[in-house]
Enzyme design. Structure first.
Site, short mmCIF file in Angstrom:
data_model
loop_
_atom_site.label_atom_id
_atom_site.label_comp_id
_atom_site.label_asym_id
_atom_site.label_seq_id
_atom_site.Cartn_x
_atom_site.Cartn_y
_atom_site.Cartn_z
N ASP A 215 0.80 -1.14 0.11
CA ASP A 215 0.01 -0.03 -0.08
C ASP A 215 0.92 1.41 0.02
O ASP A 215 1.49 1.63 1.13
CB ASP A 215 -0.78 0.01 1.05
CG ASP A 215 -2.16 1.22 1.13
OD1 ASP A 215 -1.66 2.00 0.35
OD2 ASP A 215 -2.95 0.97 2.10
N THR A 241 -2.49 6.04 -4.50
CA THR A 241 -3.45 7.07 -4.74
C THR A 241 -2.52 7.88 -5.88
O THR A 241 -1.38 7.93 -5.88
CB THR A 241 -3.59 8.10 -3.34
OG1 THR A 241 -2.22 8.47 -2.74
CG2 THR A 241 -4.40 7.17 -2.54
N ARG A 250 -7.55 13.40 -7.01
CA ARG A 250 -7.78 12.58 -5.94
C ARG A 250 -8.42 11.35 -6.75
O ARG A 250 -9.35 11.15 -7.50
CB ARG A 250 -9.01 12.90 -4.97
CG ARG A 250 -8.53 14.41 -4.31
CD ARG A 250 -9.25 14.71 -3.16
NE ARG A 250 -9.52 13.64 -2.27
CZ ARG A 250 -8.39 13.43 -1.22
NH1 ARG A 250 -7.35 14.28 -1.01
NH2 ARG A 250 -8.61 12.49 -0.21
#
Length: 419
Positions: A215, A241, A250
């Protein structure tokens, strides 16, 4: 003699579409946009998960691509009229693969959490054992929080950090892996400021027959700029992200090898998401293109330099800095030596125009502060400004009345969107 603040300049509103049209059509929402632009320009934005995108990214977000419904993947959509927007996704995928050296990229996840959900869906079944960093040590909600799908669907075991050094205890990770035999091991955190040893995690995962899931939501921008190790060669799947240090819109993305490509794609659509947001995907492509340029490499390294100077300055002001510093954009600090807990410290800093978050501390019952240097570096601040920011922290927490004025004056010297 009292310090008189300079009159507030009219903030630049970098709208992707026609802001004048918005102001005419809906002055209430236009006022919200203006107020947010002013808030961002008048304070120090030190939330580690935030950044300022380029005007080009905003332009893509506000483009006609927002109108297109595009369930599926390029060349295999469930809606007609996707021939043009397919080009945006193909560009985004190719740029992501090239930027990170991945065999496959999926750029459709709407967020980092959505990317993690899809990775779990591709690799795990409900009830499987999952080994991830515990929330008190800096793990994310998707790493096993009982209020999150991860904690409800999987048998999650948390690993932690060494009590003295604050660093990941790899012997503990190995012992837990051998005891619980997890189906997957997650390496990644929202508040661990040091680089993880991906090779060590890969060896542990191989020893117990587990998938390794990275992650990399926070460090992926540093990876793009060559300022952090790349997890792609080690992990089976990398979740990330596209905002934070990467400075895009985003959203989320997934990187993996070719052997897992179909499973990852099907886990995103149709299993966990519907139609792709084509304007966001186009904005991701813009950000990936920006991140491939030499200027972004310089930026990523400056982010880390700024974080190290700020961490040293905060330590000199009396804060406890876990792990003794940082390798990344992230800094965690314990304000208790100043007689404050994290929530009270955050409130005092917010009153002075310094915006950041609280975080769990690995040991003890209090909360610390979590901050990052991505946004202020985008604004053009360097080491000298970071030393000043550390001093302003102390001024604000001591209750000095001029702290808010000095924060505002510093911020206005570096507008996020000048012109």
């Amino acid at each position: 003699m009292p310090v008189v603040a300079a009159p507030a300049p009219t903030p630049s509103v970098p709208a992707g579409a026609d802001f004048d049209a918005l102001a005419r059509q809906d002055p209430e929402i236009a006022a919200v946009v203006r107020d947010e632009a002013r808030r961002e320009a008048d304070g120090l934005q030190l939330i580690a998960a935030e950044n300022f995108t380029s005007r080009a990214v905003l332009a893509a977000l506000g483009s006609p691509l927002a109108n297109k419904y595009a369930e599926g993947y390029p060349g295999a959509r469930h809606h007609g009229g996707c021939d043009v927007v397919d080009g945006a996704e193909r560009i985004a995928v190719d740029r992501a693969k090239g930027l990170f050296g991945a065999e496959h990229a999926n750029v459709q996840p709407h967020s980092g959490s959505a990317a993690v959900l899809a990775a779990y869906a591709a690799l795990l079944k409900p009830g499987d054992a999952l080994l991830a960093m515990g929330l008190p040590s800096g793990g994310h909600l998707t790493h096993g929080s009982p209020v999150n799908f991860s904690g409800r669907w999987f048998d999650v075991v948390g690993y932690g950090v060494d009590a003295e050094s604050g660093l990941i205890d790899y012997e503990q990770v190995y012992a837990l892996a051998r005891t619980h035999r997890p189906r997957a091991i997650v390496v990644g955190s929202i508040s661990y400021p040091r680089h993880p040893d991906y090779a060590a995690f890969r060896a542990i995962a191989d020893d117990v027959g587990a998938y390794l899931l990275a992650d990399a939501a926070h460090p992926i921008g540093l990876v793009a700029g060559g300022a952090a190790p790349n997890p792609v060669p080690y992990a089976d799947v990398v979740c990330a992200t596209t905002h934070k240090v990467l400075r895009g819109p985003r959203g989320g993305m997934l990187l993996c090898g070719g052997e897992l490509a179909e499973r990852i794609d099907r886990a995103v659509f149709p299993f966990t998401q519907g139609g792709a947001q084509m304007h966001t995907i186009a904005a991701k492509a813009v950000a990936f293109g920006e991140a491939a340029r030499p200027a972004f490499t310089a930026y990523a390294h400056q982010v880390v330099s700024n974080a190290r100077v700020l961490a040293d300055g905060l330590a000199a002001e009396g804060f406890v800095v876990p792990t003794g510093g940082t390798d990344t954009h992230l800094i965690t600090v314990d304000p208790s030596p100043l007689g404050l807990d994290g929530r009270e410290a955050r409130a005092r800093l917010a009153a002075a125009g310094v915006v950041l978050d609280t975080c769990a501390l690995p040991y003890g019952d209090g909360r610390g502060l979590r901050l990052g240097t991505a946004a202020v570096t985008t604004q053009g601040m360097g080491e000298a400004e970071m030393a000043r920011v550390a001093a302003l922290f102390a001024q604000a927490l001591r209750g000095e009345r001029n702290a808010a004025t000095e924060v505002r004056e510093l911020a206005r010297r570096f507008p996020p969107y000048a012109g």
